[in-house]
Scaffold this motif. Structure first.
Motif, PDB file in Angstrom:
ATOM      1  N   ARG A  46     -22.788-104.153 -17.686  1.00  0.00           N
ATOM      2  CA  ARG A  46     -23.102-104.447 -19.069  1.00  0.00           C
ATOM      3  C   ARG A  46     -22.310-103.512 -19.988  1.00  0.00           C
ATOM      4  O   ARG A  46     -22.209-102.315 -19.721  1.00  0.00           O
ATOM      5  CB  ARG A  46     -24.600-104.220 -19.258  1.00  0.00           C
ATOM      6  CG  ARG A  46     -25.135-104.715 -20.560  1.00  0.00           C
ATOM      7  CD  ARG A  46     -26.642-104.452 -20.632  1.00  0.00           C
ATOM      8  NE  ARG A  46     -27.014-104.331 -22.028  1.00  0.00           N
ATOM      9  CZ  ARG A  46     -27.007-105.357 -22.879  1.00  0.00           C
ATOM     10  NH1 ARG A  46     -26.658-106.559 -22.468  1.00  0.00           N
ATOM     11  NH2 ARG A  46     -27.337-105.169 -24.141  1.00  0.00           N
ATOM     12  N   PHE A  47     -21.746-104.059 -21.043  1.00  0.00           N
ATOM     13  CA  PHE A  47     -20.974-103.229 -21.968  1.00  0.00           C
ATOM     14  C   PHE A  47     -21.909-102.251 -22.679  1.00  0.00           C
ATOM     15  O   PHE A  47     -22.930-102.648 -23.222  1.00  0.00           O
ATOM     16  CB  PHE A  47     -20.261-104.104 -23.006  1.00  0.00           C
ATOM     17  CG  PHE A  47     -19.407-103.302 -23.951  1.00  0.00           C
ATOM     18  CD1 PHE A  47     -18.095-102.990 -23.614  1.00  0.00           C
ATOM     19  CD2 PHE A  47     -19.914-102.835 -25.158  1.00  0.00           C
ATOM     20  CE1 PHE A  47     -17.297-102.220 -24.472  1.00  0.00           C
ATOM     21  CE2 PHE A  47     -19.126-102.069 -26.019  1.00  0.00           C
ATOM     22  CZ  PHE A  47     -17.821-101.765 -25.670  1.00  0.00           C
ATOM     23  N   ASN A  48     -21.527-100.985 -22.686  1.00  0.00           N
ATOM     24  CA  ASN A  48     -22.326 -99.970 -23.349  1.00  0.00           C
ATOM     25  C   ASN A  48     -21.405 -99.164 -24.267  1.00  0.00           C
ATOM     26  O   ASN A  48     -20.595 -98.362 -23.809  1.00  0.00           O
ATOM     27  CB  ASN A  48     -22.980 -99.075 -22.283  1.00  0.00           C
ATOM     28  CG  ASN A  48     -23.837 -97.984 -22.893  1.00  0.00           C
ATOM     29  OD1 ASN A  48     -23.544 -97.469 -23.974  1.00  0.00           O
ATOM     30  ND2 ASN A  48     -24.899 -97.627 -22.192  1.00  0.00           N
ATOM     31  N   GLY A  49     -21.525 -99.421 -25.561  1.00  0.00           N
ATOM     32  CA  GLY A  49     -20.618 -98.808 -26.537  1.00  0.00           C
ATOM     33  C   GLY A  49     -20.735 -97.298 -26.588  1.00  0.00           C
ATOM     34  O   GLY A  49     -19.746 -96.586 -26.768  1.00  0.00           O
ATOM     35  N   LEU A  50     -21.968 -96.782 -26.409  1.00  0.00           N
ATOM     36  CA  LEU A  50     -22.158 -95.332 -26.443  1.00  0.00           C
ATOM     37  C   LEU A  50     -21.448 -94.690 -25.254  1.00  0.00           C
ATOM     38  O   LEU A  50     -20.741 -93.687 -25.379  1.00  0.00           O
ATOM     39  CB  LEU A  50     -23.651 -95.001 -26.416  1.00  0.00           C
ATOM     40  CG  LEU A  50     -23.978 -93.503 -26.401  1.00  0.00           C
ATOM     41  CD1 LEU A  50     -23.385 -92.807 -27.625  1.00  0.00           C
ATOM     42  CD2 LEU A  50     -25.484 -93.284 -26.340  1.00  0.00           C
ATOM     43  N   GLU A  51     -21.622 -95.317 -24.091  1.00  0.00           N
ATOM     44  CA  GLU A  51     -20.958 -94.850 -22.876  1.00  0.00           C
ATOM     45  C   GLU A  51     -19.436 -94.829 -23.078  1.00  0.00           C
ATOM     46  O   GLU A  51     -18.739 -93.890 -22.679  1.00  0.00           O
ATOM     47  CB  GLU A  51     -21.325 -95.831 -21.752  1.00  0.00           C
ATOM     48  CG  GLU A  51     -21.003 -95.396 -20.358  1.00  0.00           C
ATOM     49  CD  GLU A  51     -21.829 -94.196 -19.903  1.00  0.00           C
ATOM     50  OE1 GLU A  51     -21.331 -93.515 -19.010  1.00  0.00           O
ATOM     51  OE2 GLU A  51     -22.919 -93.950 -20.451  1.00  0.00           O
ATOM     52  N   PHE A  52     -18.941 -95.886 -23.711  1.00  0.00           N
ATOM     53  CA  PHE A  52     -17.503 -95.989 -23.977  1.00  0.00           C
ATOM     54  C   PHE A  52     -17.043 -94.816 -24.841  1.00  0.00           C
ATOM     55  O   PHE A  52     -16.043 -94.154 -24.547  1.00  0.00           O
ATOM     56  CB  PHE A  52     -17.203 -97.319 -24.677  1.00  0.00           C
ATOM     57  CG  PHE A  52     -15.736 -97.618 -24.832  1.00  0.00           C
ATOM     58  CD1 PHE A  52     -15.059 -98.354 -23.868  1.00  0.00           C
ATOM     59  CD2 PHE A  52     -15.025 -97.157 -25.937  1.00  0.00           C
ATOM     60  CE1 PHE A  52     -13.696 -98.625 -23.997  1.00  0.00           C
ATOM     61  CE2 PHE A  52     -13.663 -97.426 -26.069  1.00  0.00           C
ATOM     62  CZ  PHE A  52     -13.009 -98.159 -25.093  1.00  0.00           C
ATOM     63  N   LEU A  53     -17.792 -94.532 -25.921  1.00  0.00           N
ATOM     64  CA  LEU A  53     -17.407 -93.440 -26.825  1.00  0.00           C
ATOM     65  C   LEU A  53     -17.491 -92.087 -26.136  1.00  0.00           C
ATOM     66  O   LEU A  53     -16.645 -91.209 -26.359  1.00  0.00           O
ATOM     67  CB  LEU A  53     -18.301 -93.441 -28.074  1.00  0.00           C
ATOM     68  CG  LEU A  53     -18.044 -94.594 -29.042  1.00  0.00           C
ATOM     69  CD1 LEU A  53     -19.071 -94.566 -30.171  1.00  0.00           C
ATOM     70  CD2 LEU A  53     -16.628 -94.510 -29.631  1.00  0.00           C
ATOM     71  N   LEU A  54     -18.491 -91.896 -25.299  1.00  0.00           N
ATOM     72  CA  LEU A  54     -18.609 -90.619 -24.598  1.00  0.00           C
ATOM     73  C   LEU A  54     -17.419 -90.422 -23.664  1.00  0.00           C
ATOM     74  O   LEU A  54     -16.868 -89.329 -23.551  1.00  0.00           O
ATOM     75  CB  LEU A  54     -19.932 -90.559 -23.820  1.00  0.00           C
ATOM     76  CG  LEU A  54     -21.189 -90.502 -24.715  1.00  0.00           C
ATOM     77  CD1 LEU A  54     -22.454 -90.679 -23.884  1.00  0.00           C
ATOM     78  CD2 LEU A  54     -21.235 -89.199 -25.513  1.00  0.00           C
ATOM     79  N   LYS A  55     -17.013 -91.504 -22.998  1.00  0.00           N
ATOM     80  CA  LYS A  55     -15.854 -91.439 -22.099  1.00  0.00           C
ATOM     81  C   LYS A  55     -14.558 -91.189 -22.892  1.00  0.00           C
ATOM     82  O   LYS A  55     -13.635 -90.560 -22.412  1.00  0.00           O
ATOM     83  CB  LYS A  55     -15.709 -92.782 -21.409  1.00  0.00           C
ATOM     84  CG  LYS A  55     -15.866 -92.928 -19.915  1.00  0.00           C
ATOM     85  CD  LYS A  55     -15.412 -91.850 -19.007  1.00  0.00           C
ATOM     86  CE  LYS A  55     -15.618 -92.244 -17.565  1.00  0.00           C
ATOM     87  NZ  LYS A  55     -16.912 -91.900 -16.999  1.00  0.00           N
ATOM     88  N   MET A  56     -14.516 -91.746 -24.101  1.00  0.00           N
ATOM     89  CA  MET A  56     -13.293 -91.684 -24.912  1.00  0.00           C
ATOM     90  C   MET A  56     -13.334 -90.560 -25.946  1.00  0.00           C
ATOM     91  O   MET A  56     -12.526 -90.548 -26.867  1.00  0.00           O
ATOM     92  CB  MET A  56     -13.086 -93.027 -25.635  1.00  0.00           C
ATOM     93  CG  MET A  56     -12.700 -94.145 -24.713  1.00  0.00           C
ATOM     94  SD  MET A  56     -11.062 -93.823 -24.029  1.00  0.00           S
ATOM     95  CE  MET A  56     -11.298 -94.396 -22.378  1.00  0.00           C
ATOM     96  N   ARG A  57     -14.277 -89.661 -25.823  1.00  0.00           N
ATOM     97  CA  ARG A  57     -14.387 -88.564 -26.787  1.00  0.00           C
ATOM     98  C   ARG A  57     -13.056 -87.809 -26.867  1.00  0.00           C
ATOM     99  O   ARG A  57     -12.495 -87.433 -25.838  1.00  0.00           O
ATOM    100  CB  ARG A  57     -15.499 -87.614 -26.352  1.00  0.00           C
ATOM    101  CG  ARG A  57     -15.891 -86.606 -27.411  1.00  0.00           C
ATOM    102  CD  ARG A  57     -16.870 -85.592 -26.853  1.00  0.00           C
ATOM    103  NE  ARG A  57     -18.256 -86.044 -26.795  1.00  0.00           N
ATOM    104  CZ  ARG A  57     -19.063 -86.096 -27.841  1.00  0.00           C
ATOM    105  NH1 ARG A  57     -18.647 -85.757 -29.040  1.00  0.00           N
ATOM    106  NH2 ARG A  57     -20.324 -86.497 -27.686  1.00  0.00           N
ATOM    107  N   GLY A  58     -12.552 -87.654 -28.087  1.00  0.00           N
ATOM    108  CA  GLY A  58     -11.293 -86.930 -28.260  1.00  0.00           C
ATOM    109  C   GLY A  58     -10.071 -87.716 -27.843  1.00  0.00           C
ATOM    110  O   GLY A  58      -8.965 -87.178 -27.783  1.00  0.00           O
ATOM    111  N   LYS A  59     -10.240 -89.007 -27.541  1.00  0.00           N
ATOM    112  CA  LYS A  59      -9.117 -89.800 -27.051  1.00  0.00           C
ATOM    113  C   LYS A  59      -8.807 -90.982 -27.965  1.00  0.00           C
ATOM    114  O   LYS A  59      -9.569 -91.301 -28.871  1.00  0.00           O
ATOM    115  CB  LYS A  59      -9.432 -90.328 -25.637  1.00  0.00           C
ATOM    116  CG  LYS A  59      -9.512 -89.231 -24.582  1.00  0.00           C
ATOM    117  CD  LYS A  59      -9.619 -89.842 -23.200  1.00  0.00           C
ATOM    118  CE  LYS A  59      -9.219 -88.883 -22.099  1.00  0.00           C
ATOM    119  NZ  LYS A  59     -10.075 -87.733 -21.966  1.00  0.00           N
ATOM    120  N   SER A  60      -7.684 -91.615 -27.668  1.00  0.00           N
ATOM    121  CA  SER A  60      -7.281 -92.753 -28.489  1.00  0.00           C
ATOM    122  C   SER A  60      -6.953 -93.961 -27.618  1.00  0.00           C
ATOM    123  O   SER A  60      -6.310 -93.843 -26.571  1.00  0.00           O
ATOM    124  CB  SER A  60      -6.052 -92.386 -29.313  1.00  0.00           C
ATOM    125  OG  SER A  60      -4.999 -92.036 -28.443  1.00  0.00           O
TER     126      SER A  60
END
Length: 326
Positions: A46-60
């Motif tokens: 299931r898509f989890n936007g918060l999980e995505f942001l945590l993984k992508m913290r500081g990234k582009s």
């Protein structure tokens, strides 16, 4: 529990372009919002936007390509935003570069417009598509952590839609050449650039496969008569079954060949076949503010190449999310 769609267009109004915002522009049916692609033998997380942001913290994350890349970029922003509705964000739209930031996570999701990936220059008032030059665009891509490329549609345009006046390859100018060969040269230039400039240990490179169009009903309905329908207008359900009766795009042979020849092959997000089944997913005449006269003539004005948001590009992003995080 699956909430389909993953967001409402009304909750993401500043992001979705008018041409993709089918609900706002009067599309009467809503079933197309509820279909979900179910792969054989596996369950997509299931898509989890918060999980995505945590993984992508500081990234582009950067989408690079034509308006189908923009379609997918806007979808991803809306999908994430609906998971973290109160987080602070910042957006700047530009040409060729548009940037969206989730400030609390220092995460950037951007779109860089480069419909051919390779460079296009203006020389003495003429647009020259340079099949072996890419550095004009590519400097902007060098530092992204995740790159999602796409190209395809613009290579086929003719007449007033054609984006160039000459093609240049190996110092020779061409008024035209076989379009698949041109695509192969352009993609070859892109592949060489990725191999030479992208550190595969630091940057994930994806290539989004060719997004299909639905302008020709004979591709999906046996015995379709042109009198009833000229394109995707009025289509409200996907093709039934799991095979598409129409042709697989020629351009995919080129994409497959080029990617296989790379030293560090890009990850092919192959959305072509699953998208072919979604003849119901295009904006058709609900593509922004068409005049009453345009709306009355869907045979001429329906958009059967882009996709409504919410809609099919959300599935593409679910696949991207799965490939990136799992």
């Amino acid at each position: 529990m699956n909430h389909i769609p993953l967001y409402e267009s009304s909750n993401c109004p500043a992001i979705i372009d008018a041409e993709f915002n089918c609900q706002m522009y009067g599309r009467p049916d809503s079933e197309y919002l509820k279909y979900r692609w179910q792969p054989l033998n596996c369950e997509l997380p299931r898509f989890n936007g918060l999980e995505f942001l945590l993984k992508m913290r500081g990234k582009s994350v950067m989408f690079v390509g034509d308006s189908l890349g923009r379609n997918q970029w806007e979808s991803l922003i809306c999908m994430i935003s609906s998971s973290v509705p109160r987080t602070s964000t910042q957006m700047s739209r530009g040409d060729p570069f548009s940037i969206f930031k989730f400030l609390d996570y220092d995460a950037t999701i951007s779109f860089y417009k480069a419909p051919y990936l390779v460079d296009i220059d203006v020389v003495q008032g003429k647009r020259v598509l340079r099949l072996e030059e890419i550095s004009g665009n590519a400097n902007a891509w060098r530092n992204a952590d995740v790159l999602v490329f796409n190209t395809g549609h613009w290579w086929n345009h003719r007449g007033s839609l054609q984006g160039w006046d000459y093609m240049e390859s190996g110092g020779t100018y061409y008024q035209d050449m076989d379009r698949l060969r041109a695509l192969e040269r352009g993609l070859g230039t892109w592949a060489k650039w990725v191999d030479a400039n992208i550190d595969a240990t630091r940057t994930r490179v994806f290539f989004q496969s060719i997004s299909p169009t639905h302008y020709n009903p004979s591709e999906w309905s046996a015995g379709a008569t042109t009198s009833t329908t000229k394109n995707c207008y009025g289509e409200t359900t996907p093709v039934s079954g799991s095979t598409y009766p129409g042709e697989y795009p020629d351009q995919m042979r080129v994409v497959d060949t080029v990617i296989r020849g790379m030293q560090n092959p890009a990850y092919l997000l192959d959305i072509t076949t699953l998208s072919e089944l979604r003849k119901d997913g295009h904006p058709s005449i609900y593509s922004g503010d068409l005049s009453p006269r345009q709306r009355a003539n869907p045979g001429r004005s329906a958009d059967c190449s882009h996709w409504c948001l919410p809609g099919l590009p959300d599935t593409w992003n679910q696949l991207l999310y799965t490939a990136l995080l799992f």
